[in-house]
Design a protein around this motif. Structure first.
Motif, PDB file in Angstrom:
ATOM      1  N   ALA A  94      64.434  54.275  81.419  1.00 13.15           N
ATOM      2  CA  ALA A  94      63.730  54.069  80.153  1.00 13.15           C
ATOM      3  C   ALA A  94      62.305  54.617  80.182  1.00 13.15           C
ATOM      4  O   ALA A  94      61.604  54.568  79.174  1.00 13.15           O
ATOM      5  N   HIS A  95      61.892  55.150  81.333  1.00 14.11           N
ATOM      6  CA  HIS A  95      60.524  55.644  81.499  1.00 14.11           C
ATOM      7  C   HIS A  95      60.552  57.033  82.149  1.00 14.11           C
ATOM      8  O   HIS A  95      60.237  57.166  83.333  1.00 14.11           O
ATOM      9  N   PRO A  96      60.909  58.072  81.393  1.00 14.37           N
ATOM     10  CA  PRO A  96      61.037  59.402  82.007  1.00 14.37           C
ATOM     11  C   PRO A  96      59.749  59.910  82.633  1.00 14.37           C
ATOM     12  O   PRO A  96      59.794  60.663  83.606  1.00 14.37           O
ATOM     13  N   GLU A  97      58.597  59.481  82.128  1.00 16.83           N
ATOM     14  CA  GLU A  97      57.333  59.932  82.714  1.00 16.83           C
ATOM     15  C   GLU A  97      57.158  59.382  84.125  1.00 16.83           C
ATOM     16  O   GLU A  97      56.552  60.027  84.973  1.00 16.83           O
ATOM     17  N   LEU A  98      57.728  58.201  84.395  1.00 18.18           N
ATOM     18  CA  LEU A  98      57.632  57.626  85.738  1.00 18.18           C
ATOM     19  C   LEU A  98      58.531  58.372  86.722  1.00 18.18           C
ATOM     20  O   LEU A  98      58.132  58.649  87.852  1.00 18.18           O
ATOM     21  N   LEU A  99      59.729  58.702  86.279  1.00 17.51           N
ATOM     22  CA  LEU A  99      60.635  59.459  87.135  1.00 17.51           C
ATOM     23  C   LEU A  99      60.049  60.837  87.442  1.00 17.51           C
ATOM     24  O   LEU A  99      60.076  61.298  88.586  1.00 17.51           O
ATOM     25  N   GLN A 100      59.476  61.472  86.435  1.00 23.28           N
ATOM     26  CA  GLN A 100      58.852  62.776  86.638  1.00 23.28           C
ATOM     27  C   GLN A 100      57.647  62.659  87.568  1.00 23.28           C
ATOM     28  O   GLN A 100      57.453  63.499  88.455  1.00 23.28           O
ATOM     29  N   THR A 101      56.852  61.622  87.402  1.00 25.02           N
ATOM     30  CA  THR A 101      55.696  61.406  88.279  1.00 25.02           C
ATOM     31  C   THR A 101      56.147  61.243  89.720  1.00 25.02           C
ATOM     32  O   THR A 101      55.548  61.820  90.640  1.00 25.02           O
ATOM     33  N   LEU A 102      57.213  60.488  89.923  1.00 23.75           N
ATOM     34  CA  LEU A 102      57.732  60.279  91.273  1.00 23.75           C
ATOM     35  C   LEU A 102      58.169  61.600  91.899  1.00 23.75           C
ATOM     36  O   LEU A 102      57.834  61.908  93.042  1.00 23.75           O
TER      37      LEU A 102
ATOM     38  N   GLU B 267      53.687  66.308  98.316  1.00 25.10           N
ATOM     39  CA  GLU B 267      53.442  65.622  99.584  1.00 25.10           C
ATOM     40  C   GLU B 267      52.575  64.382  99.410  1.00 25.10           C
ATOM     41  O   GLU B 267      51.668  64.122 100.191  1.00 25.10           O
ATOM     42  N   SER B 268      52.830  63.645  98.335  1.00 30.55           N
ATOM     43  CA  SER B 268      52.147  62.382  98.023  1.00 30.55           C
ATOM     44  C   SER B 268      50.647  62.549  97.809  1.00 30.55           C
ATOM     45  O   SER B 268      49.881  61.605  97.999  1.00 30.55           O
ATOM     46  N   ASN B 269      50.233  63.725  97.394  1.00 29.52           N
ATOM     47  CA  ASN B 269      48.827  63.975  97.091  1.00 29.52           C
ATOM     48  C   ASN B 269      48.594  63.673  95.613  1.00 29.52           C
ATOM     49  O   ASN B 269      49.059  64.395  94.738  1.00 29.52           O
ATOM     50  N   ARG B 270      47.887  62.584  95.333  1.00 24.94           N
ATOM     51  CA  ARG B 270      47.745  62.144  93.950  1.00 24.94           C
ATOM     52  C   ARG B 270      46.908  63.108  93.097  1.00 24.94           C
ATOM     53  O   ARG B 270      47.157  63.232  91.911  1.00 24.94           O
ATOM     54  N   LYS B 271      45.947  63.784  93.701  1.00 27.30           N
ATOM     55  CA  LYS B 271      45.128  64.718  92.913  1.00 27.30           C
ATOM     56  C   LYS B 271      45.943  65.939  92.479  1.00 27.30           C
ATOM     57  O   LYS B 271      45.853  66.383  91.334  1.00 27.30           O
ATOM     58  N   ARG B 272      46.749  66.481  93.393  1.00 23.26           N
ATOM     59  CA  ARG B 272      47.613  67.602  93.013  1.00 23.26           C
ATOM     60  C   ARG B 272      48.654  67.156  91.996  1.00 23.26           C
ATOM     61  O   ARG B 272      48.983  67.892  91.069  1.00 23.26           O
ATOM     62  N   THR B 273      49.166  65.948  92.180  1.00 27.27           N
ATOM     63  CA  THR B 273      50.136  65.404  91.233  1.00 27.27           C
ATOM     64  C   THR B 273      49.495  65.283  89.853  1.00 27.27           C
ATOM     65  O   THR B 273      50.092  65.678  88.853  1.00 27.27           O
ATOM     66  N   ALA B 274      48.283  64.760  89.807  1.00 26.36           N
ATOM     67  CA  ALA B 274      47.574  64.600  88.531  1.00 26.36           C
ATOM     68  C   ALA B 274      47.344  65.951  87.855  1.00 26.36           C
ATOM     69  O   ALA B 274      47.560  66.097  86.643  1.00 26.36           O
ATOM     70  N   ARG B 275      46.940  66.956  88.642  1.00 20.22           N
ATOM     71  CA  ARG B 275      46.719  68.295  88.072  1.00 20.22           C
ATOM     72  C   ARG B 275      48.000  68.855  87.473  1.00 20.22           C
ATOM     73  O   ARG B 275      47.998  69.400  86.377  1.00 20.22           O
ATOM     74  N   GLU B 276      49.110  68.705  88.215  1.00 19.57           N
ATOM     75  CA  GLU B 276      50.373  69.256  87.733  1.00 19.57           C
ATOM     76  C   GLU B 276      50.871  68.535  86.484  1.00 19.57           C
ATOM     77  O   GLU B 276      51.495  69.145  85.621  1.00 19.57           O
TER      78      GLU B 276
ATOM     79  N   VAL C  21      47.146  64.799  83.987  1.00 19.28           N
ATOM     80  CA  VAL C  21      46.653  63.441  83.789  1.00 19.28           C
ATOM     81  C   VAL C  21      45.546  63.172  84.801  1.00 19.28           C
ATOM     82  O   VAL C  21      45.346  63.940  85.746  1.00 19.28           O
ATOM     83  N   HIS C  22      44.850  62.075  84.629  1.00 16.42           N
ATOM     84  CA  HIS C  22      43.805  61.659  85.558  1.00 16.42           C
ATOM     85  C   HIS C  22      44.464  61.074  86.812  1.00 16.42           C
ATOM     86  O   HIS C  22      45.524  60.451  86.726  1.00 16.42           O
ATOM     87  N   PRO C  23      43.855  61.246  88.002  1.00 13.96           N
ATOM     88  CA  PRO C  23      44.423  60.649  89.222  1.00 13.96           C
ATOM     89  C   PRO C  23      44.653  59.138  89.121  1.00 13.96           C
ATOM     90  O   PRO C  23      45.602  58.614  89.695  1.00 13.96           O
ATOM     91  N   ASN C  24      43.808  58.435  88.362  1.00  8.71           N
ATOM     92  CA  ASN C  24      44.020  56.992  88.178  1.00  8.71           C
ATOM     93  C   ASN C  24      45.318  56.721  87.417  1.00  8.71           C
ATOM     94  O   ASN C  24      45.969  55.696  87.634  1.00  8.71           O
ATOM     95  N   THR C  25      45.695  57.627  86.527  1.00 12.10           N
ATOM     96  CA  THR C  25      46.956  57.485  85.805  1.00 12.10           C
ATOM     97  C   THR C  25      48.125  57.607  86.770  1.00 12.10           C
ATOM     98  O   THR C  25      49.114  56.875  86.661  1.00 12.10           O
ATOM     99  N   VAL C  26      48.007  58.521  87.724  1.00 13.53           N
ATOM    100  CA  VAL C  26      49.057  58.660  88.748  1.00 13.53           C
ATOM    101  C   VAL C  26      49.163  57.358  89.535  1.00 13.53           C
ATOM    102  O   VAL C  26      50.274  56.848  89.749  1.00 13.53           O
ATOM    103  N   ASP C  27      48.021  56.789  89.946  1.00 16.70           N
ATOM    104  CA  ASP C  27      48.037  55.522  90.671  1.00 16.70           C
ATOM    105  C   ASP C  27      48.708  54.426  89.849  1.00 16.70           C
ATOM    106  O   ASP C  27      49.522  53.654  90.373  1.00 16.70           O
TER     107      ASP C  27
END
Length: 158
Positions: free
Chosen positions: A77-85, A92-101, A104-110
């Motif tokens: 029910a939360h496709p953005e969460l599956l995509q974030t994962l 490689e669990s790098n939140r800043k690279r994840t946020a850039r891709e 979103v803000h790195p805090n949003t990834v957290d």
């Protein structure tokens, strides 16, 4: 809501037995550590064999794979969460690279990673939780070939 019996499980097999099998493979055999990171060659070879056994189990239909794939059902029910994962593990669990891709803000990834932990019961930031969730993604991809998240992040206008 009561959980249904796994249709792939042999007659008489319960979800708790399947769960115990996965825990045995993951926890007791210590295969959460990747090959190539052990202190010696013999240890590394043992891990390679264990990963091969787990890979075989995850890539063939059966109760273990179905159970792992179902671990991610709360994220349907939360496709953005599956995509974030997916993006988080790909980076490689790098939140800043994840946020850039994800634009979103790195805090949003957290925040999203904490929501994933709450919904699935496995924390993608810890070693064991990340390993289980990666395994669940692998199993889900095998159980549902061709399925990808429909969530597509949009770049923010500058």
């Amino acid at each position: 809501m009561a959980r249904q019996q796994d249709p792939h499980a042999p007659a008489g097999t319960t979800d708790s037995q399947v769960s115990a099998l996965i825990d045995l493979v993951v926890t007791k055999l210590g295969i959460g550590i990747r090959p190539g990171t052990g202190p010696d060659a013999a240890d590394d070879e043992r891990r390679r064999r264990q990963w091969a056994v787990l890979h075989r189990q995850l890539t063939r239909p059966g109760p273990a794979r179905a159970h792992l794939a179902a671990m991610l059902d709360p994220l349907d029910a939360h496709p953005e969460l599956l995509q974030t994962l997916r993006v988080h593990f790909r980076n490689e669990s790098n939140r800043k690279r994840t946020a850039r891709e994800l634009y979103v803000h790195p805090n949003t990834v957290d925040y999203r990673l904490r929501r994933i932990a709450r919904l699935t019961g496995h924390d993608p930031v810890t070693g064991g939780g990340a390993w289980r969730l990666r395994s669940a993604l692998t199993a889900r991809d095998a159980e549902r070939p061709g399925e990808t998240s429909t969530y597509r992040p949009q770049p923010k206008p500058r």
